[in-house]
Design a protein around this motif. Structure first.
Motif, mmCIF file in Angstrom:
data_model
loop_
_atom_site.group_PDB
_atom_site.id
_atom_site.type_symbol
_atom_site.label_atom_id
_atom_site.label_comp_id
_atom_site.label_asym_id
_atom_site.label_seq_id
_atom_site.Cartn_x
_atom_site.Cartn_y
_atom_site.Cartn_z
ATOM 1 N N ALA A 112 -12.286 -5.397 9.265
ATOM 2 C CA ALA A 112 -12.203 -4.219 8.405
ATOM 3 C C ALA A 112 -13.489 -3.397 8.407
ATOM 4 N N ASP A 113 -13.329 -2.075 8.248
ATOM 5 C CA ASP A 113 -14.477 -1.191 8.094
ATOM 6 C C ASP A 113 -14.794 -1.046 6.602
ATOM 7 N N GLU A 114 -15.711 -0.144 6.283
ATOM 8 C CA GLU A 114 -16.159 0.012 4.890
ATOM 9 C C GLU A 114 -15.007 0.363 3.953
ATOM 10 N N GLN A 115 -14.166 1.283 4.367
ATOM 11 C CA GLN A 115 -13.043 1.697 3.526
ATOM 12 C C GLN A 115 -12.108 0.525 3.237
ATOM 13 N N ASP A 116 -11.852 -0.266 4.253
ATOM 14 C CA ASP A 116 -10.932 -1.387 4.088
ATOM 15 C C ASP A 116 -11.555 -2.526 3.278
ATOM 16 N N GLN A 117 -12.872 -2.729 3.420
ATOM 17 C CA GLN A 117 -13.550 -3.724 2.581
ATOM 18 C C GLN A 117 -13.433 -3.332 1.111
ATOM 19 N N SER A 118 -13.584 -2.046 0.842
ATOM 20 C CA SER A 118 -13.463 -1.553 -0.529
ATOM 21 C C SER A 118 -12.068 -1.808 -1.084
ATOM 22 N N GLU A 119 -11.059 -1.609 -0.246
ATOM 23 C CA GLU A 119 -9.684 -1.837 -0.688
ATOM 24 C C GLU A 119 -9.423 -3.321 -0.927
ATOM 25 N N ILE A 154 -16.533 -17.408 0.475
ATOM 26 C CA ILE A 154 -17.271 -16.710 -0.579
ATOM 27 C C ILE A 154 -18.662 -16.316 -0.098
ATOM 28 N N GLN A 155 -19.388 -17.276 0.465
ATOM 29 C CA GLN A 155 -20.755 -16.962 0.886
ATOM 30 C C GLN A 155 -20.765 -15.971 2.046
ATOM 31 N N HIS A 156 -19.799 -16.096 2.944
ATOM 32 C CA HIS A 156 -19.737 -15.194 4.095
ATOM 33 C C HIS A 156 -19.414 -13.767 3.648
ATOM 34 N N PHE A 157 -18.431 -13.631 2.761
ATOM 35 C CA PHE A 157 -18.008 -12.311 2.296
ATOM 36 C C PHE A 157 -19.133 -11.618 1.526
ATOM 37 N N LEU A 158 -19.761 -12.341 0.589
ATOM 38 C CA LEU A 158 -20.832 -11.744 -0.207
ATOM 39 C C LEU A 158 -22.017 -11.336 0.662
ATOM 40 N N GLY A 164 -24.604 -5.810 5.038
ATOM 41 C CA GLY A 164 -23.971 -4.926 6.001
ATOM 42 C C GLY A 164 -23.567 -5.709 7.240
ATOM 43 N N ARG A 165 -22.904 -5.032 8.149
ATOM 44 C CA ARG A 165 -22.405 -5.717 9.341
ATOM 45 C C ARG A 165 -22.500 -4.788 10.540
ATOM 46 N N ASN A 166 -22.843 -5.356 11.671
ATOM 47 C CA ASN A 166 -22.956 -4.573 12.896
ATOM 48 C C ASN A 166 -22.296 -5.322 14.042
ATOM 49 N N TYR A 167 -20.960 -5.313 14.030
ATOM 50 C CA TYR A 167 -20.191 -5.922 15.103
ATOM 51 C C TYR A 167 -19.806 -4.837 16.108
ATOM 52 N N PRO A 168 -19.513 -5.207 17.344
ATOM 53 C CA PRO A 168 -19.100 -4.198 18.330
ATOM 54 C C PRO A 168 -17.841 -3.440 17.913
ATOM 55 N N TYR A 169 -16.932 -4.101 17.202
ATOM 56 C CA TYR A 169 -15.649 -3.485 16.866
ATOM 57 C C TYR A 169 -15.606 -2.917 15.455
ATOM 58 N N THR A 170 -16.542 -3.303 14.598
ATOM 59 C CA THR A 170 -16.578 -2.736 13.250
ATOM 60 C C THR A 170 -17.950 -2.968 12.633
ATOM 61 N N SER A 171 -18.454 -1.957 11.958
ATOM 62 C CA SER A 171 -19.758 -2.084 11.314
ATOM 63 C C SER A 171 -19.761 -1.274 10.028
ATOM 64 N N PHE A 172 -20.633 -1.664 9.103
ATOM 65 C CA PHE A 172 -20.803 -0.891 7.876
ATOM 66 C C PHE A 172 -22.169 -1.211 7.284
ATOM 67 N N GLN A 173 -22.653 -0.288 6.471
ATOM 68 C CA GLN A 173 -23.928 -0.450 5.788
ATOM 69 C C GLN A 173 -23.758 -1.394 4.593
ATOM 70 N N PRO A 174 -24.866 -1.879 4.012
ATOM 71 C CA PRO A 174 -24.752 -2.712 2.804
ATOM 72 C C PRO A 174 -23.928 -2.013 1.718
ATOM 73 N N LEU A 175 -23.117 -2.796 1.029
ATOM 74 C CA LEU A 175 -22.202 -2.260 0.011
ATOM 75 C C LEU A 175 -22.454 -2.965 -1.325
ATOM 76 N N PRO A 176 -23.569 -2.649 -1.987
ATOM 77 C CA PRO A 176 -23.955 -3.384 -3.202
ATOM 78 C C PRO A 176 -22.951 -3.271 -4.345
ATOM 79 N N LEU A 177 -22.260 -2.139 -4.465
ATOM 80 C CA LEU A 177 -21.270 -2.009 -5.538
ATOM 81 C C LEU A 177 -20.100 -2.972 -5.330
ATOM 82 N N LEU A 178 -19.729 -3.176 -4.083
ATOM 83 C CA LEU A 178 -18.648 -4.122 -3.800
ATOM 84 C C LEU A 178 -19.099 -5.557 -4.046
#
Length: 227
Positions: A112-119, A154-158, A164-178
């Motif tokens: 998932a990308d940032e939008q999908d993580q939020s959902e 839990i630990q992986h998701f948090l 943040g994440r920087n994978y070849p297929y999906t990346s996003f910046q840190p999402l502290p509110l999430l």
């Protein structure tokens, strides 16, 4: 095109099944629902497994994630008939429904990308993760592997939301509110206390304790960086 339609049809079946299950819980029509669900459990299980395989295919992942009500349905099915026993065959099918629902969600998070993580968070992913390993009061599946997997998730998701994440297929910046919202969901389920309890669990040659330590550290890191 045919594959996309099959994915859509599969998702529609899962959403419809979940709606029926949710409505039956609200109306307490257990006898009526029990007969209906037993007939369709094998079909739903196979559809969930098919959906999981499609999410593994990165070309289909985005389509699956964006199907209306599918995330909500998968999260609801993670606790499908949890703690309610009928007979061995039906209980096994219910376990498979919960199993494949969890793995669909884990794959969605993975791609998932940032939008999908939020959902995911909005739909209660933190609550779902808590239930998968919690054993307090008989809630959750008590097998060591489930506890170990749940703590690891839990630990992986948090950490991914925090760093943040920087994978070849999906990346996003840190999402502290999430991170904050997820941690609140974990607290609401009483999972922080259960993580503490799992620090004394010597199962799986100490691997449960290790994952509990990491899950606790992930939550503590959240507080350290936000205060």
């Amino acid at each position: 095109m045919q594959s996309k339609q099959k994915i859509q049809n599969t998702a529609s079946l899962i959403v419809s099944f979940t709606d029926s299950y949710t409505q039956s819980k609200q109306r307490k029509q257990n006898k009526q629902y029990k007969s209906k669900s037993t007939l369709s459990l094998a079909q739903v299980t196979s559809r969930l497994e098919y959906l999981w395989r499609q999410i593994e295919n990165k070309k289909s992942c985005k389509q699956v994630i964006r199907i209306p009500k599918l995330l909500q349905s998968l999260i609801a099915l993670v606790t499908f008939r949890l703690g309610i026993h009928l007979n061995e065959q039906t209980d096994l099918l219910r376990l498979k429904v919960r199993h494949w629902s969890k793995w669909c969600l884990r794959n969605i998070h993975f791609y998932a990308d940032e939008q999908d993580q939020s959902e995911l968070v909005r739909q209660g992913y933190g609550r779902m993760m808590s239930i998968t390993f919690s054993t307090a009061g008989g809630v959750g599946e008590e097998e060591d592997k489930e506890i170990w997997n749940g703590l690891g998730e839990i630990q992986h998701f948090l950490r991914q939301l925090h760093d943040g994440r920087n994978y070849p297929y999906t990346s996003f910046q840190p999402l502290p509110l999430l991170v904050r919202r997820t941690e609140e969901q974990i607290e609401e389920e009483g999972a922080s206390e259960e993580i503490e309890a799992q620090l004394n669990n010597k199962g799986m040659n100490g691997n449960i304790k290790m994952n509990a330590t990491r899950a606790k550290a992930a939550i503590l890191n959240h507080f350290i960086h936000t205060h």
